[in-house]
Scaffold this motif. Structure first.
Motif, PDB file in Angstrom:
ATOM      1  N   GLY A 136       0.790  -1.225   0.000  1.00 16.97           N
ATOM      2  CA  GLY A 136       0.000   0.000   0.000  1.00 16.97           C
ATOM      3  C   GLY A 136       0.820   1.272   0.000  1.00 16.97           C
ATOM      4  O   GLY A 136       0.269   2.377  -0.010  1.00 16.97           O
ATOM      5  N   GLY A 137       2.145   1.144  -0.007  1.00 17.47           N
ATOM      6  CA  GLY A 137       2.995   2.322  -0.014  1.00 17.47           C
ATOM      7  C   GLY A 137       2.978   3.029  -1.355  1.00 17.47           C
ATOM      8  O   GLY A 137       2.937   2.393  -2.405  1.00 17.47           O
ATOM      9  N   GLU A 138       3.021   4.361  -1.321  1.00 18.02           N
ATOM     10  CA  GLU A 138       3.009   5.161  -2.543  1.00 18.02           C
ATOM     11  C   GLU A 138       4.427   5.450  -3.012  1.00 18.02           C
ATOM     12  O   GLU A 138       5.354   5.574  -2.210  1.00 18.02           O
ATOM     13  CB  GLU A 138       2.280   6.481  -2.304  1.00 18.02           C
ATOM     14  N   GLY A 139       4.594   5.567  -4.313  1.00 21.57           N
ATOM     15  CA  GLY A 139       5.892   5.891  -4.861  1.00 21.57           C
ATOM     16  C   GLY A 139       5.771   6.695  -6.131  1.00 21.57           C
ATOM     17  O   GLY A 139       4.703   6.781  -6.742  1.00 21.57           O
ATOM     18  N   ARG A 140       6.871   7.315  -6.531  1.00 21.92           N
ATOM     19  CA  ARG A 140       6.948   8.053  -7.783  1.00 21.92           C
ATOM     20  C   ARG A 140       8.270   7.742  -8.452  1.00 21.92           C
ATOM     21  O   ARG A 140       9.288   7.571  -7.781  1.00 21.92           O
ATOM     22  CB  ARG A 140       6.827   9.563  -7.551  1.00 21.92           C
ATOM     23  N   MET A 141       8.240   7.705  -9.749  1.00 19.82           N
ATOM     24  CA  MET A 141       9.445   7.382 -10.507  1.00 19.82           C
ATOM     25  C   MET A 141       9.495   8.271 -11.741  1.00 19.82           C
ATOM     26  O   MET A 141       8.499   8.420 -12.453  1.00 19.82           O
ATOM     27  CB  MET A 141       9.396   5.913 -10.924  1.00 19.82           C
ATOM     28  N   LEU A 142      10.641   8.877 -12.000  1.00 18.30           N
ATOM     29  CA  LEU A 142      10.802   9.705 -13.183  1.00 18.30           C
ATOM     30  C   LEU A 142      11.257   8.844 -14.356  1.00 18.30           C
ATOM     31  O   LEU A 142      12.009   7.884 -14.185  1.00 18.30           O
ATOM     32  CB  LEU A 142      11.815  10.812 -12.922  1.00 18.30           C
ATOM     33  N   ALA A 143      10.817   9.210 -15.552  1.00 21.36           N
ATOM     34  CA  ALA A 143      11.133   8.428 -16.744  1.00 21.36           C
ATOM     35  C   ALA A 143      11.317   9.342 -17.932  1.00 21.36           C
ATOM     36  O   ALA A 143      10.645  10.383 -18.058  1.00 21.36           O
ATOM     37  CB  ALA A 143      10.024   7.419 -17.031  1.00 21.36           C
ATOM     38  N   ARG A 144      12.219   8.952 -18.843  1.00 17.09           N
ATOM     39  CA  ARG A 144      12.402   9.701 -20.090  1.00 17.09           C
ATOM     40  C   ARG A 144      11.302   9.365 -21.085  1.00 17.09           C
ATOM     41  O   ARG A 144      10.948  10.170 -21.954  1.00 17.09           O
ATOM     42  CB  ARG A 144      13.767   9.406 -20.702  1.00 17.09           C
ATOM     43  N   ALA A 145      10.771   8.144 -20.991  1.00 14.45           N
ATOM     44  CA  ALA A 145       9.703   7.680 -21.878  1.00 14.45           C
ATOM     45  C   ALA A 145       8.940   6.586 -21.148  1.00 14.45           C
ATOM     46  O   ALA A 145       9.454   5.976 -20.203  1.00 14.45           O
ATOM     47  CB  ALA A 145      10.256   7.165 -23.197  1.00 14.45           C
ATOM     48  N   VAL A 146       7.714   6.343 -21.592  1.00 14.47           N
ATOM     49  CA  VAL A 146       6.882   5.312 -20.979  1.00 14.47           C
ATOM     50  C   VAL A 146       6.272   4.455 -22.079  1.00 14.47           C
ATOM     51  O   VAL A 146       5.726   4.971 -23.064  1.00 14.47           O
ATOM     52  CB  VAL A 146       5.754   5.919 -20.116  1.00 14.47           C
ATOM     53  N   ILE A 147       6.388   3.132 -21.910  1.00 16.80           N
ATOM     54  CA  ILE A 147       5.737   2.173 -22.798  1.00 16.80           C
ATOM     55  C   ILE A 147       4.669   1.451 -21.987  1.00 16.80           C
ATOM     56  O   ILE A 147       4.978   0.711 -21.058  1.00 16.80           O
ATOM     57  CB  ILE A 147       6.746   1.161 -23.374  1.00 16.80           C
ATOM     58  N   ASP A 148       3.413   1.708 -22.317  1.00 18.55           N
ATOM     59  CA  ASP A 148       2.303   1.095 -21.592  1.00 18.55           C
ATOM     60  C   ASP A 148       1.933  -0.221 -22.260  1.00 18.55           C
ATOM     61  O   ASP A 148       1.310  -0.245 -23.321  1.00 18.55           O
ATOM     62  CB  ASP A 148       1.105   2.046 -21.569  1.00 18.55           C
ATOM     63  N   ALA A 149       2.327  -1.324 -21.633  1.00 17.65           N
ATOM     64  CA  ALA A 149       2.017  -2.668 -22.137  1.00 17.65           C
ATOM     65  C   ALA A 149       1.178  -3.400 -21.101  1.00 17.65           C
ATOM     66  O   ALA A 149       1.352  -4.604 -20.878  1.00 17.65           O
ATOM     67  CB  ALA A 149       3.299  -3.432 -22.425  1.00 17.65           C
ATOM     68  N   SER A 150       0.260  -2.675 -20.473  1.00 18.50           N
ATOM     69  CA  SER A 150      -0.501  -3.234 -19.351  1.00 18.50           C
ATOM     70  C   SER A 150      -1.667  -4.111 -19.767  1.00 18.50           C
ATOM     71  O   SER A 150      -2.319  -4.732 -18.922  1.00 18.50           O
ATOM     72  CB  SER A 150      -1.000  -2.111 -18.437  1.00 18.50           C
ATOM     73  N   GLY A 151      -1.968  -4.181 -21.070  1.00 15.06           N
ATOM     74  CA  GLY A 151      -2.988  -5.113 -21.540  1.00 15.06           C
ATOM     75  C   GLY A 151      -4.408  -4.686 -21.213  1.00 15.06           C
ATOM     76  O   GLY A 151      -4.670  -3.544 -20.811  1.00 15.06           O
ATOM     77  N   THR A 152      -5.333  -5.641 -21.383  1.00 14.06           N
ATOM     78  CA  THR A 152      -6.760  -5.372 -21.155  1.00 14.06           C
ATOM     79  C   THR A 152      -7.411  -6.416 -20.249  1.00 14.06           C
ATOM     80  O   THR A 152      -8.634  -6.399 -20.074  1.00 14.06           O
ATOM     81  CB  THR A 152      -7.515  -5.365 -22.508  1.00 14.06           C
ATOM     82  N   TRP A 153      -6.605  -7.320 -19.683  1.00 12.75           N
ATOM     83  CA  TRP A 153      -7.143  -8.471 -18.964  1.00 12.75           C
ATOM     84  C   TRP A 153      -8.061  -8.088 -17.807  1.00 12.75           C
ATOM     85  O   TRP A 153      -8.981  -8.820 -17.471  1.00 12.75           O
ATOM     86  CB  TRP A 153      -5.979  -9.326 -18.467  1.00 12.75           C
TER      87      TRP A 153
END
Length: 443
Positions: A136-153
């Protein structure tokens, strides 16, 4: 921002392939997976055998990385989902090591210090990926780019024909499943309904048909929204994937045998519960009664909630990436007629953000692993600055043997091209496409 990683959302086939390509090109990457293992979603349907053979289920960069560990690619055969995870995805995840972070749910993606509305300085800001861990801990991460491959399941479509749950569907959820069944022995002697006309529904019907043959008194009803069974049979001998064609052949035999009752043009409007059993009511007033279990296998839709603070361009009809929507619209195309989809087609208004894999297809069906692997190869080449490789098309899709889409929702003839004709099987009348499919040899 060049010192920041590329964040990949999802450790499924496309997410891991993206990480493999990024690693080969020397780009730092972090894969965020909400499950506790690679291929967690696939593991949930691990009992289902794929109709793609092993050579179509592994990515080129992934194979190169795995071969350095002594792994050998399975040469032939059709794995189950569990075997795909065990023999490919898990070894690949192990090879990628601590680049993958499990038990991490992405809750949002944004530009640092900029909500969706702000233009000023937007492109110069890194992405910030918001997460929750398994505790349940929150986090943040910086990125130069993001590839969303999270699907639809996680978002199956409902049984309701208008896209919303039918009246009473939620209240009857303990008798409705949106997954392909595994062990159906406990349904022996019961009346079971399958809603849907795709490959998942066909798998479920075939499994239940075997139960009905073993257990007298078991009834199976297959509800199709369309006015014809022809699309169920697929492209037959014209299909470039033999096991996909075999599904159609077996479905044809089921209909011939009469063990499964097929009802066409049935659009679910309501689900009523009476004395522990369900009555399924169609929009036209028809009813299917005495139902103990429903398998609603009507496809999936993308969850775009995590993308609400970035600028994306999705097709209004399919909720697919707008750049590929015209080429994957099931009203027009079959899978084999779909063109390659690379970085150019997948580009979003939010520079550096890409939606790939099944999620890029939105609600469109017939996504193949091969398509996803080509997507991530092109996207990663683009991120690495190799624009020639990004523009190159390295994908050849197997034909489906279907020469059109399924736009004629209420027409009895669709699917394979054939002259108008009908074929009588007992009390059932099949369209020309079905008649063509019936010339197939037995599996």
């Amino acid at each position: 921002m060049s010192q920041l990683p590329v964040v990949v959302v999802g450790a499924g086939p496309q997410g891991l392939a993206a990480a493999a390509h990024l690693t080969e090109r020397g780009l730092d990457t972090i894969v965020l997976e909400k499950g506790e293992r690679a291929g967690a979603a696939i593991a949930e349907w691990g009992h289902v055998r794929l109709f793609s053979a092993w050579p179509e289920l592994t990515d080129t960069a992934a194979r190169r990385i795995l071969e350095q560990t002594g792994w050998s690619a399975p040469a032939a055969g059709y794995p189950t989902g569990a075997e795909w995870v065990r023999d490919y995805l898990t070894p690949l995840a192990d090879a990628l090591g601590d680049r993958i972070r499990y038990g991490t749910t992405v809750t949002g993606i944004a530009r640092q210090g900029r909500d969706k509305v702000v233009d000023a300085g937007r492109k110069s800001q890194p992405f910030v990926v918001h997460t929750h861990d398994s505790d349940g801990g929150e986090g943040r991460m910086l990125a130069r780019a993001v590839i969303d491959a999270s699907g639809t399941w996680t978002l199956p479509n409902p049984a309701g024909a208008d896209g919303f749950p039918a009246i009473g569907e939620a209240a009857a959820s303990d008798h409705i499943s949106y997954r392909i069944p595994d062990d159906v022995a406990e349904l022996a002697g019961a009346h079971v309904v399958v809603v849907g006309a795709g490959h998942s529904a066909t798998h479920a019907v075939l499994r239940l048909n075997e139960l009905a043959r073993r257990a007298p008194g078991t009834r199976v009803t297959w509800l199709l929204r369309r006015g014809s069974v022809s699309n169920v049979f697929g492209g037959g001998t014209g299909d470039g994937l033999p096991e996909r064609a075999a599904l159609g052949t077996r479905a044809r035999k089921v209909i011939e045998s009469g063990v499964v009752d097929v009802v066409t043009g049935f659009r679910v409007d309501a689900v009523d519960r009476l004395s522990g059993l369900l009555t399924i009511r169609a929009e036209d007033g028809r009813e299917v009664t005495g139902v103990a279990q429903v398998f609603a296998l009507t496809g999936f839709r993308p969850d775009t909630e995590i993308l609400r603070e970035v600028r994306i361009d999705l097709d209004a009809t399919l909720e697919a990436v707008a750049g590929i929507a015209a080429d994957i619209d099931p009203n027009i195309h079959s899978c084999g007629s779909v063109a390659a989809t690379g970085a150019r087609q997948l580009a979003q208004p939010e520079q550096g953000l890409f939606i790939v894999g099944a999620k890029s297809y939105g609600r469109a069906p017939t996504f193949l692993a091969l398509t996803g692997y080509e997507q991530v190869r092109s996207v990663v080449a683009h991120l690495a600055g190799d624009h020639e490789a990004a523009a190159r098309n390295e994908l050849t899709l197997p034909d489906t043997g279907v020469c059109g889409g399924a736009g004629d929702f209420d027409e009895s003839a669709s699917g394979c091209c054939a002259a108008p004709a009908v074929l009588q099987i007992g009390s059932r009348t099949l369209g020309a496409s079905a008649a063509s499919a019936l010339t197939l040899e037995s599996r």
